[in-house]
Design an enzyme around this catalytic site. Sequence first.
Site, PDB file in Angstrom:
ATOM      1  N   GLY A 224       0.825  -1.220   0.000  1.00 51.84           N
ATOM      2  CA  GLY A 224       0.000   0.000   0.000  1.00 51.84           C
ATOM      3  C   GLY A 224       0.850   1.255   0.000  1.00 51.84           C
TER       4      GLY A 224
ATOM      5  N   TYR B 296       3.292  -9.204  14.705  1.00 48.23           N
ATOM      6  CA  TYR B 296       3.760  -8.170  13.792  1.00 48.23           C
ATOM      7  C   TYR B 296       4.497  -7.069  14.558  1.00 48.23           C
ATOM      8  CZ  TYR B 296       3.365  -3.984  10.874  1.00 48.23           C
ATOM      9  OH  TYR B 296       3.621  -2.828  10.188  1.00 48.23           O
TER      10      TYR B 296
END
Lengths: 273, 273, 273, 273, 273, 273
Positions: free
Chosen positions: D21, D143
């Site tokens: 993105g 993450y």
Amino acid sequence: MNANVSEKPFHRILLTGAAGGLGKILREKLKPWADIIRLSDISDMGEAAEGEEIVQCNLADKKAVNDLVKDTELILHFGGISVEAPFEDILSANIQGTYNIYEAAHLHAVKRVIFASSNHAIGFYKTTEHIDADDPVRPDSMYGISKCFGENLSRYYFDRFGLETVCVRIGSSFPAPNNRRMLTTYLSYDDLVRLLHSAVFTPKVGHTIVFGMSNNPSSWWDNRKAAHLGYQPQDSSIAFQHLFPPSGDYPDAEDIGANYHGGSFITSGPQYK
Amino acid sequence: MNANVSEKPFHRILLTGAAGGLGKILREKLKPWADIIRLSDISDMGEAAEGEEIVQCNLADKKAVNDLVKDTELILHFGGISVEAPFEDILSANIQGTYNIYEAAHLHAVKRVIFASSNHAIGFYKTTEHIDADDPVRPDSMYGISKCFGENLSRYYFDRFGLETVCVRIGSSFPAPNNRRMLTTYLSYDDLVRLLHSAVFTPKVGHTIVFGMSNNPSSWWDNRKAAHLGYQPQDSSIAFQHLFPPSGDYPDAEDIGANYHGGSFITSGPQYK
Amino acid sequence: MNANVSEKPFHRILLTGAAGGLGKILREKLKPWADIIRLSDISDMGEAAEGEEIVQCNLADKKAVNDLVKDTELILHFGGISVEAPFEDILSANIQGTYNIYEAAHLHAVKRVIFASSNHAIGFYKTTEHIDADDPVRPDSMYGISKCFGENLSRYYFDRFGLETVCVRIGSSFPAPNNRRMLTTYLSYDDLVRLLHSAVFTPKVGHTIVFGMSNNPSSWWDNRKAAHLGYQPQDSSIAFQHLFPPSGDYPDAEDIGANYHGGSFITSGPQYK
Amino acid sequence: MNANVSEKPFHRILLTGAAGGLGKILREKLKPWADIIRLSDISDMGEAAEGEEIVQCNLADKKAVNDLVKDTELILHFGGISVEAPFEDILSANIQGTYNIYEAAHLHAVKRVIFASSNHAIGFYKTTEHIDADDPVRPDSMYGISKCFGENLSRYYFDRFGLETVCVRIGSSFPAPNNRRMLTTYLSYDDLVRLLHSAVFTPKVGHTIVFGMSNNPSSWWDNRKAAHLGYQPQDSSIAFQHLFPPSGDYPDAEDIGANYHGGSFITSGPQYK
Amino acid sequence: MNANVSEKPFHRILLTGAAGGLGKILREKLKPWADIIRLSDISDMGEAAEGEEIVQCNLADKKAVNDLVKDTELILHFGGISVEAPFEDILSANIQGTYNIYEAAHLHAVKRVIFASSNHAIGFYKTTEHIDADDPVRPDSMYGISKCFGENLSRYYFDRFGLETVCVRIGSSFPAPNNRRMLTTYLSYDDLVRLLHSAVFTPKVGHTIVFGMSNNPSSWWDNRKAAHLGYQPQDSSIAFQHLFPPSGDYPDAEDIGANYHGGSFITSGPQYK
Amino acid sequence: MNANVSEKPFHRILLTGAAGGLGKILREKLKPWADIIRLSDISDMGEAAEGEEIVQCNLADKKAVNDLVKDTELILHFGGISVEAPFEDILSANIQGTYNIYEAAHLHAVKRVIFASSNHAIGFYKTTEHIDADDPVRPDSMYGISKCFGENLSRYYFDRFGLETVCVRIGSSFPAPNNRRMLTTYLSYDDLVRLLHSAVFTPKVGHTIVFGMSNNPSSWWDNRKAAHLGYQPQDSSIAFQHLFPPSGDYPDAEDIGANYHGGSFITSGPQYK
């Protein structure tokens, strides 16, 4: 007879890294804490004594670690590589390995882990700097980075699942200091056991980071953030000061051992000879 | 025989202010540290004993100081005026004098200076305030200002040239406390020597500021920022508490000695009678 | 007409260093603050304009400074040497000179001094470190050490006698930034005047240290400890950024200007060529 | 024509994660910074435009990463997994992958890396807590733990080898905030580019951690420790506040998104459904 | 004979709460400090011994308190309710009562008050948090709130009128610890008296907050901000550790006593059964 | 039509002190926030307008307050005495009164209170000191002490029961500053409403203390600890600076208004004329 057994505070606890330098010490010292001590290492650990279970196991093997943790109430995680090593070895033994331990601990509802962290998580501080447990990490090696990983991972498991951890940033735990730097970082075996006892039996620890050192005359580390553990070292490196007499030869800026908390680890990496 | 001599850690060290109160004490105590102790003062120091060199010298004389420092490996700078005095006298003896010492030390590649700073560098803190070495200075006199100058100057010589200094903010170093305030600021002679030993023989000190005090029951000063020195005071003013019994007569705001770290120095200036 | 005069907030104020770079600017800008501005410098200052008094004076001359300060209500002390110079010159002009100013101010009951300190009092901090007014000093030159002296001296005169001072650690006050470093340290002339206005007219300042910088995009200095001054910079170095375009040539560790707050001052000393 | 090219500050820079993105955005925006932008991703990135090099590459492949980094001067490391995922996937892409990038950067003498860290490195702080770059990490996911790893690893490469890194803890960088939490964490694409520009072109960054956020009305993060970067956000989430009107329905303790910096990431893990 | 009397440091001091648990202890221990100890309580205190004055008194009665304080030089304010109680009772005895004491002390020019504050002023901190006297209060009960009130009120009387106070945040002062929590909060009677002695006889205390604890192995409280008192505890809960042996049964989040400084007080309120 | 009504975020909120200076302002401004605003005061409030309920009530009356709070979702507690007054009046209106509000809020499950605290809770800080919400309180009056009480009480209700509070330490909220001090403490009516809006509609506030001030040029208060509220003042006292022109007449140590945050409140007590 069973009555005898049931008076120990735990039924079964797990000690990983049982064939390592500190593992061998702890294998003897932890006996009063549990009916059964399950011992694990990638290396041979000899015969199981009474009150022991021996499980040879590669911590990087997730399935094996899951079995290893099953039915234990407390984990003292001393396993993995404890010196500088190529990153891929560290990755497998210390990063994947520690994850496997925590994931298994969570799945089996273990309530507390004692994690053998290291001063090498903060080894790049200078010897004229003083830190406490909330100061940012400064790892001095791949090994040190893996210890930071364990500290961060255990913080997550506490914040997310309430699984408590005491991270013990072990200084230099040997029979005696081997060099002048260790007069500052020395942790006697007896004090190590005292510290572990505090970490294991304090009713509430949340996620605590504590520096593992004896009551040495000089210090770079401030343990006030762990004062709730009630750890009271009884030994001191002062008994060994005569072995490393002071001199007027001041080290130059390149004498790593005299310049950084982590000493010679900083240049010990196999990859940059 | 020479073998004997060569076993001392230093060959030649310099002690300035050797005729002063602490200088006389140190003249005796430092003998084991060096083959030769070069002694300097503006006053007469008597005869040189074995292992001593006597150099009468005005520290304000740059050329003389340069010669004084030559061939020394370490300087304990106790020279200059040690009480409040007219500014011009302080300027000459303590400001120009200390500059001369550092400039000579740099030119002759001396690696470390122990600077006799003073609690009067921070004497304007109140007795209900607690400080450490990183808190801003609050000099209480022209004398105190000259000690701040020495701390700043030595910081520069370290940052710029790597010349190390330990600034010892000496409390009250006398045979015994002379008044109630000194129960807090007392530094026994033996502890002074212990502290200097730490300052001299710690392998790496960078630029360190340490408060010179014994293990007194009350304190205004926190020495954690100098914990790497490993200074462990063995004496305490507690042995003298009976000399200054407590009373219920609370001092009013004008009783300087009870109100400020620096005690009566604050009003001792000759210029404002 | 006199009515006109008497509406200015002060009758007579003193500006030292009036022939210097900033002195010339201030000579014009301060007119609305006082009926009479007494101007002083060791150099020629030309003719006195209306509302000015010219007094050529060596600040190292105690008697002359005493006369200079007489009958003034406020002092802006910009005099002395403003670049690196041999220590003895600094000692005379900046250390003895500043002492003379404060002693005279005290004797003549001046209530406030604005002291032109400098970023070179803290020039040895690295450009990746951020500090405020309470962080320890790190002078980068003999000049910087003399500014630390002025800050310490003025602290004493406030603690001891209530004589207030605002120490302005001036960044780079020029018509425009001259190099990339000054994009961070720039202080426009108009912002300098705004800052002095705040320092002079805030009812209570005690002893305040403030960093003199415009509203630049990057900064190493935190002015919150001086927020009571209400200084609101209106200019910014952003207008000059195109003059020093960024590049991908990262400076190495030896490029002082890019590594330390004080820039090239650090190696500007005449004594170590 | 070549003259044109040679005026760009860099010859060749590397952007990893170019198909992601933010990678797609940056692929366009970074063109003025370098003659050639080498783009890397594990996914297809389409055709190379002028001034682009396309290298499809698995970051977990050490040999491939070494080739990828060769001949580049700067790395913007946006590659790897950017959402919560099973640990083994994170281990490979983000932990092994980031190590490979740094090891290659070191071997090829790249001087600076911009590391796309994340607010999820500190996502377990509560929304009533305010932190800066020196506060301990509180990862909210596997993450987030991998981002802590990257921060620690880059600290090591700076302390050990002088390889500089700016860790950008990206908040919520989308075309617009998607929920009420993002009014606090929003980072516009233009501000992201401004921040990266600061991180790339500031002459000296050492190891800097900066929070990636626009000039939003509310904030949990204090960027003063990165003030030397001179990052000045120009956008604000205030333009989007009307999309998430306030209500009197206070969230209960179980509404994660309103309780923690990291929002719903905290419960997004695939392993605990 | 009078000569005898006049050798005690005070002529008359006031002890409120003399019929309470600690009051009874202090009634005996304070005798050497004053010729006359005036004892006050709402309950019966028995006969006055030599050197005692007995004044039964409701602290909520302003006129009675004014008479009570008259002619005393020092007040040890241990009166009021010392457990959780309905707010209106607390309001009367502890809030109105303490105000009455201070207002009378001010009117009668008493120079110092020792205020029996409590750990319950900060009882809502977690047992893994460490605080000092400057950390914000976290009262755990109406009782704790009234102690915060006393601390704030006494701060006002010092700032406004110079009336000094030492607020002693008493831990658990009993003959011995009654449960595991008290191993951390224990204050022996002898140490209580030592602490009061320091608080009474230190020449200058301003407004000081000190934690009342013995030299216990574990701690949540840092007394450095009160180091000027010179309080040196001589006792320790370590002698009682065997009474509360450690166990591996970790408390869950609902076990208040193990989770908060204040222990079970947190849920002791009569109003929420 | 009802549809119209039901779109407001709250159905019924309570404003105490509605007849006071700020109460009258808020009575008008809060209308968009709730279908019904219940207004309370001890004084006459005139007729109820549409969307208003009028309840004349003495806050010291526990039963009446319980009825007052019933069926409300949010409380803005501006009631009580807002100037210095005899302690007994403060005790009744502000201490008993605020307790009654919180106890009723708890019993009726109100989720949030906005408590009108005051700068007089910290009014004894000097105007050269800068504080944030975690610094210890320094009340300057009985009134200020009652505000500290409210802050402590609300902390308890949050820690114990989860009842959220924003304590707004209101500076000087008037149509315009009335004196030079208020240039620093000014809070415009519009900014007051903006701040209350933030306090009411931020999803999670826990227990937050925020200083109520406009964007004034000078400041003593740091609001970073409340940055999560997203309060963005739009007004400034700068528009009023011309009303209080600076002067060179420095205030002496007895000019309270220029020396302390709390200004003349410090000496406003009725009891010590």
